[in-house]
Design a protein around this motif. Structure first.
Motif, PDB file in Angstrom:
ATOM      1  N   LEU A 206     -39.366 100.233 -25.779  1.00 37.53           N
ATOM      2  CA  LEU A 206     -40.619  99.745 -25.201  1.00 37.53           C
ATOM      3  C   LEU A 206     -41.727 100.045 -26.202  1.00 37.53           C
ATOM      4  N   CYS A 207     -42.272  98.994 -26.801  1.00 37.36           N
ATOM      5  CA  CYS A 207     -43.293  99.160 -27.826  1.00 37.36           C
ATOM      6  C   CYS A 207     -44.097  97.871 -27.931  1.00 37.36           C
ATOM      7  N   ASP A 208     -45.168  97.895 -28.687  1.00 31.77           N
ATOM      8  CA  ASP A 208     -45.970  96.693 -28.852  1.00 31.77           C
ATOM      9  C   ASP A 208     -45.341  95.775 -29.899  1.00 31.77           C
ATOM     10  N   ASP A 209     -46.036  94.702 -30.225  1.00 28.69           N
ATOM     11  CA  ASP A 209     -45.463  93.670 -31.086  1.00 28.69           C
ATOM     12  C   ASP A 209     -45.776  93.859 -32.569  1.00 28.69           C
ATOM     13  N   GLU A 210     -46.685  94.772 -32.910  1.00 26.47           N
ATOM     14  CA  GLU A 210     -47.145  94.851 -34.298  1.00 26.47           C
ATOM     15  C   GLU A 210     -47.168  96.290 -34.806  1.00 26.47           C
ATOM     16  N   PRO A 211     -46.091  96.736 -35.452  1.00 25.50           N
ATOM     17  CA  PRO A 211     -46.140  98.039 -36.118  1.00 25.50           C
ATOM     18  C   PRO A 211     -47.247  98.035 -37.181  1.00 25.50           C
ATOM     19  N   ALA A 212     -47.939  99.142 -37.328  1.00 23.75           N
ATOM     20  CA  ALA A 212     -49.079  99.164 -38.246  1.00 23.75           C
ATOM     21  C   ALA A 212     -49.254 100.562 -38.829  1.00 23.75           C
TER      22      ALA A 212
END
Length: 284
Positions: A206-212
């Motif tokens: 479960l994580c967002d769409d854009e690693p940064a």
């Protein structure tokens, strides 16, 4: 509909708030003062009160374990499994919160739930063991256990804004280093989606769409506050603790495709930009 949370913290509180709005009753374990739980409308149960645990678990439909493992394993498993057996209880859903640290360093590459586990820290290795133990207990006891691998969790009261305002934000530059995040409300929504679609042995990122990279997030948050961004600091000059050094030694991009496909879940805040903007709009 009763939810029991072992380890009532940032994530547990977000899920409790979401499910209580849908008519669930929520009980949570505690060791210290229970004032915060009571203020949130959550019924407290002391972890050492075995009789109370047995009574509550006999009525529990969903069980969430958030407490991290220690040298002696997962405290949730050690406490709850005997109580579940005594209560002859079989919740519809048991969720265990793990970490994307189980994947180790991938030099910026993508990982999925099928990627090999290669934890590089003691903490990560303990999570690997706790995942294995919970899944084995699920098979042995007939429990519907699902594991969730989580990156950095942020939200109101725990974001780059708070670190900037406290003067503690640092833009540490580690070339090529990126990591994933998730807003706590998106995490709660993902857990709720899994409760509605329980799958024994399921494992989800479960994580967002854009690693940064860290410097980008801090700079963006500073801009939203109208503050100058802290100066960039090379990793070698940051003087980090050993634990922080281990964090910056790992770089990976985490895929959330499986959770989207199987749970019908979509993050309301697909990147840190939407997440930070929402926190600011809410007064954070």
């Amino acid at each position: 509909m009763r939810l029991f949370i072992f380890g009532y913290g940032f994530t547990g509180r977000a899920l409790a708030r979401r499910l209580r709005a849908e008519g669930w009753s929520v009980t949570a374990s505690h060791r210290g003062p229970a004032d915060a739980l009571i203020a949130d409308g959550v019924t407290p149960v002391h972890v050492d009160d075995r009789a109370a645990l047995v009574r509550v678990l006999a009525e529990t439909r969903a069980l969430l374990v958030t407490a991290p493992p220690g040298p002696e394993g997962c405290p949730g498993l050690n406490t709850l499994v005997p109580a579940l057996a005594q209560a002859n209880a079989f919740p519809d859903w048991t969720g265990y919160l793990s970490t994307t640290g189980v994947y180790g360093d991938r030099r910026g590459g993508w990982v999925t739930e099928r990627s090999a586990l290669a934890a590089q820290s003691v903490e990560g290795a303990r999570r690997v063991g706790a995942e294995r133990d919970w899944l084995e207990v699920g098979r042995g006891m007939g429990l519907t256990v699902t594991v969730f691998r989580l990156p950095g969790i942020y939200g109101p009261g725990r974001s780059a804004f708070d670190r900037l305002r406290e003067g503690k934000a640092r833009r540490i530059v580690a070339p090529g280093q990126v990591f994933s995040r998730i807003h706590v409300d998106d995490l709660a929504a993902g857990l709720a989606a899994s409760i509605a679609r329980p799958r024994a042995g399921g494992v989800y990122n479960l994580c967002d769409d854009e690693p940064a990279p860290n410097p980008d997030v801090i700079a963006h948050a500073a801009g939203l506050l109208g503050m100058p961004a802290p100066p960039a600091i090379p990793l070698a000059e940051a003087g980090l603790s050993p634990q922080a050094q281990r964090f910056y030694a790992e770089s990976k991009r985490v895929s959330n495709a499986l959770a989207k496909a199987e749970l019908g879940w979509r993050p309301a805040y697909p990147t840190y930009r939407e997440g930070l903007a929402a926190i600011l709009r809410a007064g954070g």
